[in-house]
Scaffold this motif. Structure first.
Motif, PDB file in Angstrom:
ATOM      1  N   GLN A 131      -3.994 -16.055  11.570  1.00  0.00           N
ATOM      2  CA  GLN A 131      -2.833 -15.209  11.747  1.00  0.00           C
ATOM      3  C   GLN A 131      -2.771 -14.190  10.605  1.00  0.00           C
ATOM      4  N   VAL A 132      -2.606 -12.938  10.946  1.00  0.00           N
ATOM      5  CA  VAL A 132      -2.530 -11.869   9.962  1.00  0.00           C
ATOM      6  C   VAL A 132      -1.090 -11.711   9.505  1.00  0.00           C
ATOM      7  N   GLN A 133      -0.894 -11.703   8.211  1.00  0.00           N
ATOM      8  CA  GLN A 133       0.419 -11.454   7.613  1.00  0.00           C
ATOM      9  C   GLN A 133       0.455 -10.026   7.084  1.00  0.00           C
ATOM     10  N   VAL A 134       1.545  -9.334   7.373  1.00  0.00           N
ATOM     11  CA  VAL A 134       1.665  -7.921   7.007  1.00  0.00           C
ATOM     12  C   VAL A 134       2.944  -7.725   6.217  1.00  0.00           C
ATOM     13  N   ALA A 135       2.849  -6.990   5.117  1.00  0.00           N
ATOM     14  CA  ALA A 135       4.033  -6.719   4.300  1.00  0.00           C
ATOM     15  C   ALA A 135       3.974  -5.293   3.783  1.00  0.00           C
ATOM     16  N   GLU A 136       5.018  -4.525   4.102  1.00  0.00           N
ATOM     17  CA  GLU A 136       5.116  -3.143   3.653  1.00  0.00           C
ATOM     18  C   GLU A 136       6.105  -3.027   2.498  1.00  0.00           C
ATOM     19  N   CYS A 137       5.897  -2.043   1.646  1.00  0.00           N
ATOM     20  CA  CYS A 137       6.863  -1.769   0.575  1.00  0.00           C
ATOM     21  C   CYS A 137       6.740  -0.319   0.159  1.00  0.00           C
ATOM     22  N   GLY A 138       7.692   0.117  -0.648  1.00  0.00           N
ATOM     23  CA  GLY A 138       7.656   1.455  -1.211  1.00  0.00           C
ATOM     24  C   GLY A 138       8.711   2.399  -0.675  1.00  0.00           C
ATOM     25  N   GLY A 139       9.416   2.014   0.362  1.00  0.00           N
ATOM     26  CA  GLY A 139      10.428   2.887   0.906  1.00  0.00           C
ATOM     27  C   GLY A 139      11.681   2.927   0.050  1.00  0.00           C
ATOM     28  N   ARG A 140      12.327   4.054   0.043  1.00  0.00           N
ATOM     29  CA  ARG A 140      13.585   4.235  -0.681  1.00  0.00           C
ATOM     30  C   ARG A 140      14.193   5.553  -0.262  1.00  0.00           C
ATOM     31  N   MET A 141      15.317   5.916  -0.863  1.00  0.00           N
ATOM     32  CA  MET A 141      15.936   7.208  -0.612  1.00  0.00           C
ATOM     33  C   MET A 141      15.279   8.263  -1.503  1.00  0.00           C
ATOM     34  N   VAL A 142      15.018   9.425  -0.911  1.00  0.00           N
ATOM     35  CA  VAL A 142      14.400  10.521  -1.648  1.00  0.00           C
ATOM     36  C   VAL A 142      14.986  11.832  -1.141  1.00  0.00           C
ATOM     37  N   GLN A 143      15.014  12.826  -2.001  1.00  0.00           N
ATOM     38  CA  GLN A 143      15.547  14.133  -1.602  1.00  0.00           C
ATOM     39  C   GLN A 143      14.509  14.918  -0.807  1.00  0.00           C
ATOM     40  N   PRO A 144      14.967  15.845   0.025  1.00  0.00           N
ATOM     41  CA  PRO A 144      14.010  16.703   0.741  1.00  0.00           C
ATOM     42  C   PRO A 144      13.062  17.388  -0.235  1.00  0.00           C
ATOM     43  N   GLY A 145      11.793  17.429   0.154  1.00  0.00           N
ATOM     44  CA  GLY A 145      10.770  17.992  -0.711  1.00  0.00           C
ATOM     45  C   GLY A 145      10.113  16.983  -1.623  1.00  0.00           C
ATOM     46  N   GLY A 146      10.659  15.788  -1.686  1.00  0.00           N
ATOM     47  CA  GLY A 146      10.126  14.759  -2.557  1.00  0.00           C
ATOM     48  C   GLY A 146       8.927  14.041  -1.970  1.00  0.00           C
ATOM     49  N   SER A 147       8.431  13.070  -2.727  1.00  0.00           N
ATOM     50  CA  SER A 147       7.239  12.315  -2.342  1.00  0.00           C
ATOM     51  C   SER A 147       7.479  10.818  -2.475  1.00  0.00           C
ATOM     52  N   LEU A 148       6.748  10.063  -1.653  1.00  0.00           N
ATOM     53  CA  LEU A 148       6.750   8.616  -1.729  1.00  0.00           C
ATOM     54  C   LEU A 148       5.359   8.117  -1.392  1.00  0.00           C
ATOM     55  N   ARG A 149       5.026   6.953  -1.923  1.00  0.00           N
ATOM     56  CA  ARG A 149       3.802   6.279  -1.499  1.00  0.00           C
ATOM     57  C   ARG A 149       4.168   4.895  -0.983  1.00  0.00           C
ATOM     58  N   LEU A 150       3.889   4.669   0.281  1.00  0.00           N
ATOM     59  CA  LEU A 150       4.109   3.364   0.890  1.00  0.00           C
ATOM     60  C   LEU A 150       2.830   2.535   0.768  1.00  0.00           C
ATOM     61  N   SER A 151       3.026   1.239   0.601  1.00  0.00           N
ATOM     62  CA  SER A 151       1.900   0.313   0.532  1.00  0.00           C
ATOM     63  C   SER A 151       2.054  -0.764   1.588  1.00  0.00           C
ATOM     64  N   CYS A 152       0.923  -1.265   2.028  1.00  0.00           N
ATOM     65  CA  CYS A 152       0.919  -2.344   3.014  1.00  0.00           C
ATOM     66  C   CYS A 152      -0.162  -3.340   2.618  1.00  0.00           C
ATOM     67  N   ALA A 153       0.229  -4.593   2.535  1.00  0.00           N
ATOM     68  CA  ALA A 153      -0.719  -5.668   2.281  1.00  0.00           C
ATOM     69  C   ALA A 153      -0.928  -6.455   3.568  1.00  0.00           C
ATOM     70  N   ALA A 154      -2.176  -6.662   3.926  1.00  0.00           N
ATOM     71  CA  ALA A 154      -2.505  -7.429   5.129  1.00  0.00           C
ATOM     72  C   ALA A 154      -3.441  -8.560   4.742  1.00  0.00           C
TER      73      ALA A 154
END
Length: 122
Positions: A1-24
């Motif tokens: 069974q594959v376990q998946v977990a995402e992280c990195g989301g948050r509130m950001v202003q327009p024009g900003g940047s984010l990096r999301l990560s996923c561990a599988a």
């Protein structure tokens, strides 16, 4: 069974940047094709980007030039770098390992995490 977990989301202003990560974990990560999906308020889940097991990538038109999908097969991680974020990018973002990657399309697998919330707002 594959376990998946995402992280990195948050509130950001327009024009900003984010990096999301996923561990599988729980499967042969390096063999997986992987997709990032998102579901905005009142919207259907849509494919944002996908990466094949040999590193080929594809993007939905609305994020081309702004988002970059990448993977680290040593650490079993996949990333979504998001730049120039806009309010329309507000959504829960999901990682989906193990789908089918063909020319022009990625077809989802049944492996999903809980998602990570991205809010783009001033």
């Amino acid at each position: 069974q594959v376990q998946v977990a995402e992280c990195g989301g948050r509130m950001v202003q327009p024009g900003g940047s984010l990096r999301l990560s996923c561990a599988a974990t729980g499967g042969m990560f390096s063999l997986y094709h992987i997709g990032w999906y998102r579901q905005g308020p009142g919207m259907q889940r849509e494919l944002v980007a996908a990466i094949s097991n040999d590193g080929s990538t594809k993007y939905t038109d609305s994020v081309k030039g702004r988002f970059t999908i990448s993977r680290d097969n040593v650490k079993n991680l996949v990333f979504l770098q998001m730049n120039s974020l806009q309010p329309d990018d507000t959504a829960v973002y999901y990682c989906n390992p193990g789908g089918m990657y063909n020319i022009g399309t990625y077809t989802q697998s049944t492996y999903w995490g809980q998602g990570t919330q991205v809010n783009v707002s001033s």
